[in-house]
Structures are given as C-alpha cells and as structure tokens.
Write a protein that holds these residues in place. Structure first.
Motif, short mmCIF file in Angstrom:
data_model
loop_
_atom_site.label_atom_id
_atom_site.label_comp_id
_atom_site.label_asym_id
_atom_site.label_seq_id
_atom_site.Cartn_x
_atom_site.Cartn_y
_atom_site.Cartn_z
N GLN A 13 72.36 39.05 43.29
CA GLN A 13 73.56 38.07 44.18
C GLN A 13 74.64 39.04 44.58
OE1 GLN A 13 76.06 35.56 42.46
NE2 GLN A 13 74.98 35.35 40.75
N THR A 14 75.44 39.49 45.37
CA THR A 14 76.44 40.30 45.85
C THR A 14 77.65 40.15 44.99
OG1 THR A 14 75.79 39.49 48.33
CG2 THR A 14 78.12 40.31 47.89
N VAL A 15 77.89 41.19 44.33
CA VAL A 15 78.76 41.40 42.93
C VAL A 15 79.52 41.99 43.37
CG1 VAL A 15 78.58 42.01 40.42
CG2 VAL A 15 76.87 40.43 41.84
N GLU A 16 81.10 41.33 42.78
CA GLU A 16 82.08 42.03 43.34
C GLU A 16 82.07 43.51 41.93
OE1 GLU A 16 85.14 44.92 43.63
OE2 GLU A 16 85.76 42.79 42.83
N LEU A 17 82.05 44.29 41.78
CA LEU A 17 82.20 44.97 41.21
C LEU A 17 83.78 45.32 40.41
CD1 LEU A 17 80.04 48.11 41.23
CD2 LEU A 17 79.56 46.07 39.78
N GLY A 18 84.45 45.37 41.01
CA GLY A 18 85.92 45.42 40.77
C GLY A 18 86.59 44.37 39.18
N GLU A 19 85.71 43.10 39.87
CA GLU A 19 86.29 42.05 38.49
C GLU A 19 84.85 41.82 37.90
OE1 GLU A 19 84.71 38.43 41.08
OE2 GLU A 19 86.64 38.89 42.88
N ILE A 20 83.69 42.35 38.00
CA ILE A 20 83.01 42.48 36.56
C ILE A 20 83.70 43.43 35.02
CG2 ILE A 20 81.06 43.03 35.44
CD1 ILE A 20 79.54 41.97 37.60
N VAL A 21 84.55 44.63 36.33
CA VAL A 21 84.82 45.39 35.26
C VAL A 21 86.58 45.40 34.62
CG1 VAL A 21 85.71 48.07 35.19
CG2 VAL A 21 83.44 47.77 36.53
N ALA A 22 86.90 44.61 35.38
CA ALA A 22 88.22 44.20 34.60
C ALA A 22 88.49 43.02 33.86
CB ALA A 22 89.53 43.27 35.86
N ALA A 23 86.97 42.37 33.81
CA ALA A 23 86.99 41.34 33.28
C ALA A 23 86.39 42.10 31.69
CB ALA A 23 85.54 40.33 33.45
N ALA A 24 85.13 42.50 32.04
CA ALA A 24 85.47 43.90 30.58
C ALA A 24 86.10 43.86 29.83
CB ALA A 24 83.88 45.01 31.11
N VAL A 25 87.26 44.75 30.85
CA VAL A 25 87.82 45.33 29.73
C VAL A 25 89.15 44.77 29.31
CG1 VAL A 25 90.36 46.62 30.67
CG2 VAL A 25 89.15 47.62 31.62
N GLU A 26 89.63 43.17 29.89
CA GLU A 26 90.25 42.44 29.53
C GLU A 26 89.38 42.03 28.20
OE1 GLU A 26 93.32 41.11 29.92
OE2 GLU A 26 93.28 43.50 30.97
N PRO A 47 75.41 39.37 37.73
CA PRO A 47 76.45 39.99 37.74
C PRO A 47 76.75 39.74 35.95
CG PRO A 47 76.70 37.80 38.58
CD PRO A 47 75.66 38.76 38.61
N THR A 48 75.82 39.02 35.57
CA THR A 48 75.54 39.09 34.12
C THR A 48 75.37 39.84 33.53
OG1 THR A 48 75.52 36.30 34.01
CG2 THR A 48 74.13 37.17 31.97
N ARG A 49 74.20 40.30 33.60
CA ARG A 49 73.78 42.09 33.56
C ARG A 49 74.45 42.42 33.81
NH1 ARG A 49 70.56 39.42 29.36
NH2 ARG A 49 68.46 38.62 30.02
N LEU A 50 75.40 43.37 34.53
CA LEU A 50 76.24 44.09 35.08
C LEU A 50 77.19 43.88 34.00
CD1 LEU A 50 75.92 43.89 38.85
CD2 LEU A 50 75.02 46.36 36.84
N ALA A 51 77.37 42.73 33.78
CA ALA A 51 78.51 42.47 32.27
C ALA A 51 78.75 43.03 31.24
CB ALA A 51 79.10 41.24 32.87
N GLN A 52 77.20 42.78 30.52
CA GLN A 52 76.68 42.96 29.79
C GLN A 52 76.88 44.73 29.41
OE1 GLN A 52 72.57 42.01 28.83
NE2 GLN A 52 72.63 42.04 26.74
N ALA A 53 76.24 45.34 30.69
CA ALA A 53 76.39 47.03 30.60
C ALA A 53 78.10 47.23 30.64
CB ALA A 53 75.44 47.30 31.81
N CYS A 54 78.59 46.90 30.83
CA CYS A 54 79.84 47.35 30.57
C CYS A 54 80.55 47.06 29.76
CB CYS A 54 81.17 46.25 31.59
SG CYS A 54 80.85 47.67 33.76
N ASP A 55 79.89 45.53 29.16
CA ASP A 55 80.80 45.30 27.40
C ASP A 55 80.36 46.46 26.71
OD1 ASP A 55 82.35 43.05 28.76
OD2 ASP A 55 80.75 41.89 28.28
N ASN A 56 79.11 46.49 26.52
CA ASN A 56 78.15 47.48 25.67
C ASN A 56 78.86 49.02 25.48
OD1 ASN A 56 76.67 46.02 25.10
ND2 ASN A 56 74.79 46.26 25.75
N LEU A 57 79.06 49.75 27.12
CA LEU A 57 79.83 51.20 27.19
C LEU A 57 80.49 51.04 26.52
CD1 LEU A 57 78.44 52.40 30.52
CD2 LEU A 57 77.72 52.45 28.16
N ILE A 58 81.97 49.97 27.08
CA ILE A 58 83.71 49.81 26.59
C ILE A 58 83.09 49.71 25.10
CG2 ILE A 58 85.81 48.50 26.74
CD1 ILE A 58 85.19 47.77 29.24
N SER A 59 82.48 48.62 24.27
CA SER A 59 82.57 48.25 22.88
C SER A 59 82.28 49.56 22.17
CB SER A 59 81.33 46.98 22.85
OG SER A 59 80.93 47.51 21.22
#
Length: 595
Positions: free
Chosen positions: A425-438, A466-478
């Motif tokens: 789907q169309t994903v706004e990356l800024g929201e996903i990155v911000a959520a992963a940082v929080e 969005p779920t998988r992209l959020a998972q990728a961001c979470d993995n890198l931040i963790s």
C-alpha cells in the motif's frame, strides 16, 4: 709513432719518477760506451765529467728509492733539474761547448716540458741556458769564444721545442682523461648491462616459476568454475572446474562461446530487464557486461545465477564477477568464479524444513505458557506476593523472547521457501520511522544512549508493506542500541531523492571489523565484537531486514569503522507517480495523496 710522441707518451704514462728517469740513464750509458769504445772520444776534464755522472746517478737513485707517492708531485721536478745540471757538468768534462754529448740535455728538458702548466716551458728554457753556459760560468771556456752563442741559440730552440712538447702533453692529458672517462663509462655501462642481464635472468626464472605456480593453481581448482572473458563476454580461459561443472571442454569454449551461453535464458532476460528493458542479451552478447556493472566499477559482483549444463540441467551457482586488469591498469575483461549451490540449497532446504517444523511445535506451547502466566497474574481471589510477581515477570519476559525468536525463525523459513507475503500500500515513511524511534526510546534510556530522529518536514511516500517496513526499522534501531555503549548516540534519519527514499541508522558503537561486513546478512551470523562484548542475540535480525528490503526492491548498505561506529542504510524506490510529480515540478503533496 714519432720520436716526440713516444717520449711524451713515456713521460705521461710512467707511473713513477724512476721510469721517467730511464731515458736520461740510457743516454748517459750510451755516452760512456762511446767514450770507452770509440777512438778519439774521451773526457777532456775527467773531474767535471765524473762529477756530472755522479750527479745523474744520485738523481737516478733518488728517483727509484724515495717514496714519491707520499711526496707532493711538484717536488719531482727537482729530479730532471738535477739531471740537467749533471749533463751540463758532463758536457764540460767532455769538451765543453764543443762536446759531442750536449744533446743529452734534451732528455731532462723533455721531462720538464711535459709537466702540466705553461711555466714549465720557461723553466726548461732557463735551465737549458744555465746548463749550456756552465763551461763559461766555470771558467773552462772564454766568453769571447764564438761557441758562446750556442748557449743562447740552442735554449731558444729548446724553448720552442718545450712549448710544442708542453702543448702536446696537455693535449695528450686531455685525451687520456677523456679516454679514461669513456673507459669508466663503458665499464659502468658494462657492469649495469651485466647486472641487468642477471636481473633479467632472475626475473625470467621468477616469471616461469610464477607461471608454473599459477598454472598449478588453475589446474587444481576443480570445485569452482573459473571462466575468464574479454570485454564482449567471449570466453578466453576455461578451467577444469568449469569443465566439470558445465560439461564442456576447453577446446569447445575458448574463443568460441560466450559466458551468456551457459546462463539460463529466462533468468538472463529477467535480470537484464531490471537494468534496462531495451537490452536483449540473448541476441547481443556485448550487452551482458551491463549486468555486471559492479565489476566494471572495479569491485566484485556477487549474485546467484543459474548455469545450464551441457545435458540441459540447471545448476544454481553463486557467481562472482571481477574485472581482469592488464599491465597498464586497463580493464580487458572479466573473471567469473562460480560455486555450485546445489548441495548447499538441499542442506538449507532440510534446515528450513526442520526450523519451520520446530518453530510450529514451539509456538503452541509457548502461547499456552503465556496464557497461563497471564491467568495467574490476573487471579483476583489469591493475589500474588511482590516476590511472586517478580518471578512471574521473569518467566513472561523469557517466554515472550522465545516467542519472538520462534516468529523470526518462521519468517526466515518463509523467505527461503519463497512464501514471503507482502501487503503493499502507499506508505508514509516518516510516520513509520518516527514510530520506530519512539518504540526504541525506553531501551535507549535504560542503556544510557541518546536516540535522535532527523525527519523531513514533508511526507516521504513509498509503495510497501507498513508492518514489514516497521519491522525492518525496529530491527536496525534495536541493533544499534545493543551495540552502542552508555553515553553513545544513535541517529535515525530519513532523506529522499528523485528516485528513492533512504533510511539511515547511524550509531557510535563498537563497530564491525572490515573482514566481517560481507557476512553480516547471513543467518545466525554474529560479529566477533558482539561475541567479545557478550551482546545478546542469535543473528537473525539483519538477515530478516535484508529480506524485507529486497522484497521491496530496495538496497541495503552498511559502512563501519571498528571502535567508531556503524551506519546501516535502506534505500527504497519511490512510486512512479511521485517521480513524475518531481519531474514536472507539480504539487508533490497533492500527487502523493492521489497515488
């Protein structure tokens, strides 16, 4: 050779004064023999005659016995001067001005005149006058005698003669010096040529040894196929490993076939279309090198391809492409090293099946354990003590950790099996990155790490799950938080360009050794720094992240300096509609919202 030339050569080439004295001695000996053997030739005044002979003998003894090499050369002029005076006295004793042996004076004059310097011409002339005037100076002849003119006329002749000799000697010295210099240069060149010949022989021996060594290695590599091609992809070298893997001999391939002839045609078309849909590598062998642009840039391209055996069977290979460089540093072709992955894939398939089976078997009891733990925690009739609650929290934490690990194992099994689902789907990356940082902030605060986000003001839109992209961001931040010590920092940034959006996670942690970077995305891989620091993990996070990024047609990169930090990047392609909006300069936000 002329007489003066011979005398000059003798004087110039004599290494010691003794040898220069020999002509004078020889002349005196001949004069004595004439006195003894020729009737009518005798000494008119033996006292002066023998005095002259004694002086010449003493000069000769001094010429041979004194250490002239340690005495300044200017002092050697005393020898011919002394000899000249001795000959003058001998002339007085054998007839005076009318003596037959007056010509002996010329011998020491030659020595004097051939010394380096014009002053010796004058010395030779003056001493000749003195020697010839001795009969008059000693009172043995009258000044009114007509022979007195000989004492002045002959030295004038000797002066001319001395000048000629001095010039000839000077020229001879220059010529000898030039010849000596040429001889030295020739000897030096000869020595250099001999050394170069020896070096060339040694180089040829080393080259033959190196060629033999390389040939031995080439023939010994049978587990991998090594194929060298020119810039057009035509085979120029075919090793025994390629012959064993593909079933073609060297005579059938070298100079006759192209590397693309051995790659699955459908895969070649698909891969080529990813680079440029206008390329038809099946009909144009020249275009295959477009598929290995990484090798053109000077570093190896490493990807999985499918070889086709001579009997038609497909062989999965890990194909490494590297440039082939000539002596001038120019790229003249490429070298392809293929490793057969058939057995490895069979092993991985069995491993994935085993992992999937075990994961399914573990997920059910783990879910049951967590459920019962929750029931115990929520029991209202018999509340738990604080100590029991603490024990229960430990059990829940470890059960959740196991459940997360089981989920990762199942996910990797799905990836390997090609059953990786994406809900695009169309994903706004800024929201996903911000959520992963929080989400990572509590862990950052516990570890004493400063976690910051750098996000653009406008929306950055991509097409993805969005779920998988959020998972990728979470993995890198963790990952970054685990490998960054207290007081360090982790910065998560989002940038965009016309064609892609880039997420970067930069830390100031322990870094990764350069030799281990290539293995980072391998399942269950753990760097040596993680092992030394006892950082928890099983080595699945990065491989999962890489699989997610690849599934989104993105590229994952990493750069690291040990003990300084690491930066991971995720580059995702932007939707075509967004690119067009940028190209025409329209309202990007409106375009993105209509996608």
């Amino acid at each position: 050779m002329t007489g003066p030339g011979w005398i000059s050569r003798l004087v110039l080439d004599s290494p010691t004064p003794g040898l220069k004295q020999i002509p004078s001695v020889a002349g005196l000996v001949l004069a004595l023999l004439a006195i003894l053997l020729v009737p009518g030739v005798e000494m008119s005044d033996p006292a002066w005659g023998w005095s002259g002979i004694l002086i010449v003998v003493l000069a000769t003894i001094a010429a041979f016995l004194l250490p002239w090499r340690r005495i300044p050369h200017a002092w050697t002029i005393a020898l011919p001067l002394t000899t000249l005076m001795g000959f003058g006295l001998f002339r007085v004793g054998t007839g005076g001005a009318a003596s037959l042996f007056g010509a002996l004076i010329i011998l020491p004059i030659v020595w004097i005149a051939t010394e380096e310097g014009r002053r010796y011409i004058a010395i030779a002339a003056i001493t000749a006058i003195a020697a010839l005037q001795l009969p008059y100076l000693l009172g043995e002849a009258s000044w009114t005698d007509g022979q007195v003119l000989r004492g002045f006329y002959s030295p004038f002749v000797y002066l001319i003669f001395s000048a000629i000799l001095n010039d000839l000697a000077h020229r001879s010295r220059l010529q000898i010096a030039s010849l000596s210099s040429l001889a030295e240069q020739r000897a030096s060149l000869l020595a250099e040529a001999e050394q170069q010949a020896r070096d060339l022989a040694a180089s040829e021996a080393r080259l033959r040894e190196s060629e033999q060594f390389n040939r031995s290695i080439w023939e010994a590599v049978v587990a991998e196929s090594v194929i060298a091609v020119d810039l057009r992809g035509q085979v120029v070298a075919w090793n025994p490993g390629a012959e064993r893997m593909l079933g073609y001999t060297r005579d059938e391939t070298e100079g006759k076939r192209y590397i693309v002839d051995f790659i699955d045609a459908r895969q070649l078309v698909e891969r080529t279309a990813e680079f440029d849909s206008s390329i038809d590598p099946i009909n144009d062998h020249d275009h295959f090198v477009e598929l290995i642009s990484a090798a053109r840039e000077g570093y190896g391209d490493n990807a999985e391809w499918t070889y086709v055996h001579a009997d038609g069977t497909n062989i999965p290979v890990q194909l490494s492409a590297s440039p082939r460089i000539d002596l001038t540093g120019q790229v003249v072709g490429f070298i392809f090293i293929g490793t057969d992955l058939t057995q490895a894939r069979e092993v991985n398939k069995l491993k994935d099946e085993f992992v999937g089976m075990i994961s399914h078997e573990l997920r059910t009891p783990l879910s049951s354990i967590l459920g019962y733990l929750e029931l115990i925690r929520d029991e209202a009739e018999e509340p738990l003590t604080p100590e029991q609650l603490a024990y229960l929290a430990v059990a829940e934490r470890n059960a959740n950790r196991l459940l997360s690990l089981v989920g990762d194992l199942l996910f990797t099994a799905q990836v390997e099996a090609g059953k990786f689902p994406l809900e695009r789907q169309t994903v706004e990356l800024g929201e996903i990155v911000a959520a992963a940082v929080e989400s990572g902030r509590p862990a950052a605060e516990r570890n004493g790490v400063n976690l910051a986000a750098e996000l653009p003001q406008k929306h950055v839109v991509v097409d993805g799950d969005p779920t998988r992209l959020a998972q990728a961001c979470d993995n890198l931040i963790s990952n970054a938080l685990k490998f960054t010590g207290r007081g360090g920092s982790v910065t998560v940034s989002l940038t965009e360009s016309e064609n892609e959006a880039v997420i970067a996670v930069q830390d100031t942690g322990m870094g990764i050794p350069a030799a281990e970077i290539d293995g980072l995305f391998t399942r269950f891989f753990r760097s040596s720094t993680a092992v030394r620091q006892a950082v928890q993990g099983v080595g699945l996070g990065l491989s999962i992240t890489k699989a997610i990024v690849t599934a989104h047609h993105g590229v994952m990169g990493v750069s690291s300096v040990e003990n300084e930090g690491t930066t991971f990047t995720i580059a995702l392609p932007r939707p075509l509609g967004v690119r067009r909006a940028v190209e025409v300069g329209g309202n990007q936000m409106n375009e993105e919202s209509t996608e």
